[in-house]
Design an enzyme around this catalytic site. Structure first.
Site, PDB file in Angstrom:
ATOM      1  CG  ASP A  43      -2.182   0.840   1.005  1.00 37.62           C
ATOM      2  OD1 ASP A  43      -3.232   0.249   0.734  1.00 37.62           O
ATOM      3  OD2 ASP A  43      -2.095   2.082   1.099  1.00 37.62           O
ATOM      4  CE1 TYR A  71     -12.082   4.282 -10.511  1.00 39.69           C
ATOM      5  CE2 TYR A  71     -14.251   3.866 -11.468  1.00 39.69           C
ATOM      6  CZ  TYR A  71     -13.241   3.527 -10.579  1.00 39.69           C
ATOM      7  OH  TYR A  71     -13.387   2.434  -9.768  1.00 39.69           O
TER       8      TYR A  71
END
Length: 300
Positions: free
Chosen positions: A38, A162
């Site tokens: 992450d 997106y």
């Protein structure tokens, strides 16, 4: 496909929250070694503590998936620590919205960097070692899952950047599936296309790189942000339920994984328009009041 997860290794990007964290929890409960990746160190630390508490051998690293050198280095660490992974979950994702011509170059670079290049880098870094493991061991089982979105099969307005990133992930993963079938029966692939599920995606701005600051939002971008946050937070299907669907798909070698199969009606309408050479259908046909309010806001 993977039938027995015990003792195998899972690599998960975006593992600090959402689908990544829930899949990591499930992997740990199934007895897998778990590699957590992450970009948010605080979330990564919390996830590492949770997964270790479940008894899993764990490797946690802060990685920017958009950077190929970081992913290559991480892949080598995984190989040296656990050997070739069996489950690779290219899941890290961010979102931005607004009218497509109002998105800045930095918006495009950030979203495509994480959503598309993150998947490219995961596939490029891990697939060769998975194939090598398959050649060396007839019992090896491997599976790659890439997170796209229903926005990878539809073209909702005011979400252009997106949409582009997620359509590319669907195409990449469909091709990956076919390419793998050419060379092996031991490694396969799936694409996850979630709809609105409560995760941290609506707060993606917190993860913007320092060299890519957000500019002042345009009216269309503010509207998109508000609508996305409302839709995501009101979702009834949980990230934990989606994680179970991912593992079921791996076990069954199921390619398409959907959180909301009922939303496929909109996909069918789009495909019918394509094959019948018609203009794109009204995306708000089932909820005309949303389309009306959006048009009024943008034309006002």
């Amino acid at each position: 496909m993977i039938k027995n997860f015990e003792g195998k290794t899972a690599v998960l990007t975006g593992a600090g929250s959402g689908f990544g964290l829930e899949c990591a929890r499930l992997a740990a409960r199934k007895g897998m070694n778990v590699v957590l990746l992450d970009i948010q160190q605080e979330s990564l630390n919390a996830a590492e503590a949770q997964i270790k508490a479940l008894g899993a051998r764990t490797l946690a690293r802060r990685v920017d998936v958009s950077q190929s050198a970081e992913m290559d280095s991480l892949a080598q660490q995984v190989l040296e620590t656990f050997g070739a992974p069996h489950f690779v979950f290219n899941n890290a994702g961010v979102a931005t919205g607004g009218l497509i011509w109002e998105s800045s170059v930095k918006d495009w670079e950030w979203v495509l960097g994480v959503n598309l290049w993150g998947v490219i880098n995961g596939v490029r870094s891990f697939t060769p070692m998975m194939l090598q493991a398959a050649r060396e061991d007839p019992a090896y089982e491997g599976h790659i899952v890439n997170t796209a979105s229903m926005a990878g099969l539809l073209t909702p307005p005011n979400m252009g950047v997106y949409n582009v990133s997620k359509h590319a992930v669907v195409a990449l993963t469909e091709t990956l599936y076919q390419d793998l079938k050419l060379v092996t029966d031991q490694v396969s692939a799936s694409v996850l296309c979630p709809y609105f599920v409560p995760t941290g995606i609506s707060h993606s701005e917190r993860n913007r790189p320092q060299g890519s600051p957000a500019t002042e939002l345009t009216p269309s971008q503010r509207i998109s942000q508000a609508m996305t946050e409302k839709a995501v937070n009101s979702g009834k299907v949980t990230a934990e339920e989606v994680a179970q669907k991912v593992f079921d798909a791996i076990a069954d070698d199921q390619f398409y994984v959907f959180s909301h199969p009922k939303a496929l009606g909109n996909v069918a309408s789009r495909m019918e328009a394509i094959v019948s050479i018609q203009n794109p259908p009204d995306p708000f046909a089932e909820r005309p009041e949303i389309g009306a309010s959006l048009r009024e806001a943008l034309r006002g």
